[in-house]
Design an enzyme around this catalytic site. Sequence first.
Site, PDB file in Angstrom:
ATOM      1  N   PHE A  95       0.851  -1.183   0.000  1.00 44.85           N
ATOM      2  CA  PHE A  95       0.000   0.000   0.000  1.00 44.85           C
ATOM      3  C   PHE A  95       0.889   1.236   0.000  1.00 44.85           C
ATOM      4  CE2 PHE A  95      -4.687   0.473   0.939  1.00 44.85           C
ATOM      5  CZ  PHE A  95      -5.067  -0.684   0.272  1.00 44.85           C
ATOM      6  N   GLN A 109      -8.463  14.032   3.249  1.00 43.59           N
ATOM      7  CA  GLN A 109      -7.705  13.252   2.279  1.00 43.59           C
ATOM      8  C   GLN A 109      -8.452  13.088   0.959  1.00 43.59           C
ATOM      9  OE1 GLN A 109      -6.836   8.778   2.772  1.00 43.59           O
ATOM     10  NE2 GLN A 109      -4.857   9.786   2.869  1.00 43.59           N
ATOM     11  N   HIS A 138      -8.409  10.840  -2.317  1.00 43.75           N
ATOM     12  CA  HIS A 138      -7.866   9.569  -2.798  1.00 43.75           C
ATOM     13  C   HIS A 138      -7.605   9.708  -4.298  1.00 43.75           C
ATOM     14  CE1 HIS A 138      -7.552   5.328  -3.704  1.00 43.75           C
ATOM     15  NE2 HIS A 138      -7.652   5.009  -2.430  1.00 43.75           N
ATOM     16  N   LEU A 152     -14.903   4.589  -5.244  1.00 46.62           N
ATOM     17  CA  LEU A 152     -13.502   4.213  -5.079  1.00 46.62           C
ATOM     18  C   LEU A 152     -13.063   3.040  -5.933  1.00 46.62           C
ATOM     19  CD1 LEU A 152     -11.170   5.226  -3.287  1.00 46.62           C
ATOM     20  CD2 LEU A 152     -11.538   3.197  -1.911  1.00 46.62           C
ATOM     21  N   GLU A 155      -6.990   1.389  -3.501  1.00 45.59           N
ATOM     22  CA  GLU A 155      -5.541   1.519  -3.627  1.00 45.59           C
ATOM     23  C   GLU A 155      -4.897   0.168  -3.943  1.00 45.59           C
ATOM     24  OE1 GLU A 155      -3.716   4.351  -1.108  1.00 45.59           O
ATOM     25  OE2 GLU A 155      -1.966   3.097  -0.749  1.00 45.59           O
ATOM     26  N   ARG A 199      -1.043   9.044  -0.622  1.00 46.28           N
ATOM     27  CA  ARG A 199      -2.192   9.550  -1.368  1.00 46.28           C
ATOM     28  C   ARG A 199      -2.149  11.046  -1.631  1.00 46.28           C
ATOM     29  NH1 ARG A 199      -6.727   5.918   1.761  1.00 46.28           N
ATOM     30  NH2 ARG A 199      -6.089   3.987   0.732  1.00 46.28           N
ATOM     31  N   HIS A 236     -12.067  11.532   0.363  1.00 43.98           N
ATOM     32  CA  HIS A 236     -12.108  10.151   0.832  1.00 43.98           C
ATOM     33  C   HIS A 236     -12.132  10.007   2.341  1.00 43.98           C
ATOM     34  CE1 HIS A 236     -11.447   5.879   0.708  1.00 43.98           C
ATOM     35  NE2 HIS A 236     -10.301   5.972   1.359  1.00 43.98           N
ATOM     36  N   GLU A 273     -13.288   7.013  12.603  1.00 41.94           N
ATOM     37  CA  GLU A 273     -13.011   8.138  11.708  1.00 41.94           C
ATOM     38  C   GLU A 273     -13.529   9.470  12.235  1.00 41.94           C
ATOM     39  OE1 GLU A 273     -13.623   7.287   7.568  1.00 41.94           O
ATOM     40  OE2 GLU A 273     -13.408   9.392   7.015  1.00 41.94           O
ATOM     41  N   ARG A 275      -3.292  10.405   6.096  1.00 36.45           N
ATOM     42  CA  ARG A 275      -3.390   9.008   6.521  1.00 36.45           C
ATOM     43  C   ARG A 275      -2.805   8.090   5.463  1.00 36.45           C
ATOM     44  NH1 ARG A 275      -7.062   4.630   5.564  1.00 36.45           N
ATOM     45  NH2 ARG A 275      -8.497   5.847   4.284  1.00 36.45           N
TER      46      ARG A 275
HETATM   47  C1  FAD Z   1     -14.938   3.190  -0.293  1.00 35.55           C
HETATM   48  C2  FAD Z   1     -14.004   3.183   0.890  1.00 35.55           C
HETATM   49  C3  FAD Z   1     -12.967   2.254   0.945  1.00 35.55           C
HETATM   50  C4  FAD Z   1     -12.124   2.238   2.045  1.00 35.55           C
HETATM   51  N1  FAD Z   1     -11.103   1.318   2.073  1.00 35.55           N
HETATM   52  C5  FAD Z   1     -10.300   1.256   3.147  1.00 35.55           C
HETATM   53  C6  FAD Z   1      -9.287   0.261   3.235  1.00 35.55           C
HETATM   54  O1  FAD Z   1      -9.122  -0.584   2.355  1.00 35.55           O
HETATM   55  N2  FAD Z   1      -8.490   0.245   4.339  1.00 35.55           N
HETATM   56  C7  FAD Z   1      -8.648   1.146   5.354  1.00 35.55           C
HETATM   57  O2  FAD Z   1      -7.920   1.066   6.333  1.00 35.55           O
HETATM   58  N3  FAD Z   1      -9.626   2.086   5.309  1.00 35.55           N
HETATM   59  C8  FAD Z   1     -10.446   2.157   4.233  1.00 35.55           C
HETATM   60  N4  FAD Z   1     -11.437   3.115   4.193  1.00 35.55           N
HETATM   61  C9  FAD Z   1     -11.660   3.965   5.368  1.00 35.55           C
HETATM   62  C10 FAD Z   1     -12.377   3.157   6.446  1.00 35.55           C
HETATM   63  O3  FAD Z   1     -13.281   2.270   5.863  1.00 35.55           O
HETATM   64  C11 FAD Z   1     -13.159   4.047   7.428  1.00 35.55           C
HETATM   65  O4  FAD Z   1     -12.374   5.113   7.863  1.00 35.55           O
HETATM   66  C12 FAD Z   1     -13.586   3.240   8.662  1.00 35.55           C
HETATM   67  O5  FAD Z   1     -14.229   2.052   8.268  1.00 35.55           O
HETATM   68  C13 FAD Z   1     -14.492   4.057   9.556  1.00 35.55           C
HETATM   69  O6  FAD Z   1     -15.057   3.224  10.537  1.00 35.55           O
HETATM   70  P1  FAD Z   1     -15.970   3.839  11.669  1.00 35.55           P
HETATM   71  O7  FAD Z   1     -16.350   2.706  12.558  1.00 35.55           O
HETATM   72  O8  FAD Z   1     -15.310   5.004  12.276  1.00 35.55           O
HETATM   73  O9  FAD Z   1     -17.255   4.418  10.914  1.00 35.55           O
HETATM   74  P2  FAD Z   1     -18.303   3.794   9.809  1.00 35.55           P
HETATM   75  O10 FAD Z   1     -17.978   2.406   9.437  1.00 35.55           O
HETATM   76  O11 FAD Z   1     -18.382   4.816   8.757  1.00 35.55           O
HETATM   77  O12 FAD Z   1     -19.643   3.746  10.638  1.00 35.55           O
HETATM   78  C14 FAD Z   1     -20.346   4.908  11.025  1.00 35.55           C
HETATM   79  C15 FAD Z   1     -21.579   4.489  11.786  1.00 35.55           C
HETATM   80  O13 FAD Z   1     -22.169   5.620  12.391  1.00 35.55           O
HETATM   81  C16 FAD Z   1     -23.559   5.568  12.229  1.00 35.55           C
HETATM   82  N5  FAD Z   1     -24.071   6.925  12.299  1.00 35.55           N
HETATM   83  C17 FAD Z   1     -23.576   8.040  11.716  1.00 35.55           C
HETATM   84  N6  FAD Z   1     -24.321   9.114  12.034  1.00 35.55           N
HETATM   85  C18 FAD Z   1     -25.314   8.670  12.833  1.00 35.55           C
HETATM   86  C19 FAD Z   1     -26.415   9.293  13.483  1.00 35.55           C
HETATM   87  N7  FAD Z   1     -26.644  10.597  13.372  1.00 35.55           N
HETATM   88  N8  FAD Z   1     -27.242   8.519  14.223  1.00 35.55           N
HETATM   89  C20 FAD Z   1     -27.035   7.180  14.324  1.00 35.55           C
HETATM   90  N9  FAD Z   1     -26.010   6.550  13.735  1.00 35.55           N
HETATM   91  C21 FAD Z   1     -25.160   7.285  13.005  1.00 35.55           C
HETATM   92  C22 FAD Z   1     -23.763   4.890  10.895  1.00 35.55           C
HETATM   93  O14 FAD Z   1     -25.045   4.338  10.814  1.00 35.55           O
HETATM   94  C23 FAD Z   1     -22.663   3.832  10.949  1.00 35.55           C
HETATM   95  O15 FAD Z   1     -23.138   2.707  11.631  1.00 35.55           O
HETATM   96  C24 FAD Z   1     -12.294   3.158   3.093  1.00 35.55           C
HETATM   97  C25 FAD Z   1     -13.335   4.070   3.040  1.00 35.55           C
HETATM   98  C26 FAD Z   1     -14.160   4.113   1.935  1.00 35.55           C
HETATM   99  C27 FAD Z   1     -15.238   5.163   1.894  1.00 35.55           C
END
Ligand code: FAD
Length: 591
Positions: free
Chosen positions: A135, A248, A250, A260, A263, A294, A361, A392, A403
């Site tokens: 990566f 960031q 991407h 997306l 990567e 990135r 991204h 995040e 990142r």
């Molecule tokens: C397309 C894509 C590909 C990616 N690929 C990679 C990768 O290969 N490797 C890597 O390390 N990272 C990758 N990332 C980044 C990574 O996926 C995210 O940063 C990470 O998964 C975030 O996890 P999280 O638990 O913080 O939030 P999320 O998984 O985004 O979950 C957020 C949660 O909050 C809830 N929520 C939000 N607002 C509210 C509200 N007002 N009320 C109730 N619930 C709410 C949602 O319902 C959801 O359940 C990628 C991101 C994207 C967009």
Amino acid sequence: MEHDVLIVGAGLAGTWAAVIAAQQGVRDVAVLSKIHPLRSHSGAAQGGIAAALGNVRPVPGSGPRGPLEATPANAEPADSWELHMFDTIKGSDWLGDQDAIEILVKDALDVLYTYEKMGCVFSRTADGRIAQRRFGGHQAPRANYAADRTGHVLLHTIHEQALRHGVHFYSEWYVMDLIVEENICRGVVAMNVLDGSIHTMRAKAVLFATGGYGRAFQITSNAYANTGDGVAIAYRNGVPLMDMEFVQFHPTGLYRHGILMSEACRGEGGYLLNSAGERFMQNYAADKMELAPRDLVSRSEQTEIDEGRGVMADKQGIYLDLRHLGAERILAKLPEVRQIAIDFVGADPITDLVPIQPTAHYSMGGIPTDVNGRVLANAAGDWVQGFFAAGECACVSVHGANRLGSNSLLEASVFGRRAGYAIAEYVLGGAQQQAVAGDPAEANRQRVHKLFRNEGELAEQILVELRQTMTNKCGIYRTAEKLAEAQREIQGYQERMKTARVMDKSGRFNTDLLAALEAEHLVLFSEAIVAGALARTESRGAHSRVDFKTRDDEQWLKHTLAQRNGRSGLALSYKPVTIDYEKYPPQKRQY
Ligand SMILES: Cc1cc2nc3c(=O)[nH]c(=O)nc-3n(C[C@H](O)[C@H](O)[C@H](O)COP(=O)(O)OP(=O)(O)OC[C@H]3O[C@@H](n4cnc5c(N)ncnc54)[C@H](O)[C@@H]3O)c2cc1C
């Protein structure tokens, strides 16, 4: 309504915290998610999760970008947490806090094996170990993966554990507000999306794990749900936001769609080409080429586009070339991205060039926390008692100004897990349910009624304009002039939002209403991104000022905190970066 612990967000960060808190003996743990938990954006992650397992290494003699083989059992490990730590610090342009980064890279090993023991279906090396790929910005192949659906398998694995531990899920409940009085968090206000009813929910501890906010931009890889609700709600309630100017971009979003192309495409050996068919990265990062970090690759693409060497009719694209990888490798390692390219731009990577462009991204900034997920109330490090954040939406900060790919699934897992332990300690240590003054649910019902009564324009229209402003004036390249314009425009959107209306005024499953509430959040926190960017007169990581081209450690080696000052106005303050000057002193960042 009452629970011991309320976790907002069912992605990796929130679910890990819930599993650990329950496992540690907290009886009543509930998770709220505005969408079905398994549709959280974590499940969309494709490429991999970082951990220096050292399972594979470049074939000796083949060079740093050559083929990989399983590390022989009797050979020196091909990677180490120390290397991972250095790469992450360098990737962050020295803005990452090094104590937090050390925890991230050390805990990575245990977190990966824990996923494996829970039954996570990783791709494998020939001798049965977890497969790893290269990566950007990582010196060793250390993105552990399951084809190109890594987030999907991780999320399903940890969700199963939450069900097993009796965690209660409120699926399709939308959190609208946070209840903080006298610097103690007492719960949240949430809407049951199914019937539109609004409730005060009390808890001894609340964790925000609400994910990123790419939806503030016109071209983004982020899901529709990534509207930064948690960030905005915390900000509105007086919590500072940290390092919001670092967004960031991407390098490989599908042309015009932003969706997306992982990567992993470049990790597997993909090329980037300009209109002359040239692998232009040789002019920007001759050593790392397409696998530079990135921020650098996105800027290089944008420069090619700005100087007229873009592709497609409007010359706003770049080509991603995977054809030389061959059908077999693409079908085995990149099946999902292939299908996405076919479905959305009609290009099959096996035979065609795929048009791409940089896409918003990831949000490096967010709600400031300590390494145990405790939310900071100010630069002095005071804790908003009972309030935690991870993933995040939080800013620990391990990513600093930029990142590295695959470090984010890791961050969400590592710091979600740590927050789970900290929450358990706090609740089992005797934290009490707190009284709540007034009727916060009623105040939020009034907020909805106002949207119903308003006669201004549709909230949706304001959002369209906000996204244009953010992409065009606060994007990859920034100037004082454009940022000042963005600032004025955002103030205008906030004013217009006060009279904005929604079309659908019904109670049940009112997605129009939800979109308007999300729009309120987006126009609110975007001011913090722009204010931080305007103030920071340097270029560092993803923040690139055309009018201040170099990094300025003397003035700017510090974190930005943006805080709402009463009802109006925004105040910036700064917080030092944690650096081990003996081991990892700031250096020039070159690839
Ligand atoms: C397309 C894509 C590909 C990616 N690929 C990679 C990768 O290969 N490797 C890597 O390390 N990272 C990758 N990332 C980044 C990574 O996926 C995210 O940063 C990470 O998964 C975030 O996890 P999280 O638990 O913080 O939030 P999320 O998984 O985004 O979950 C957020 C949660 O909050 C809830 N929520 C939000 N607002 C509210 C509200 N007002 N009320 C109730 N619930 C709410 C949602 O319902 C959801 O359940 C990628 C991101 C994207 C967009």
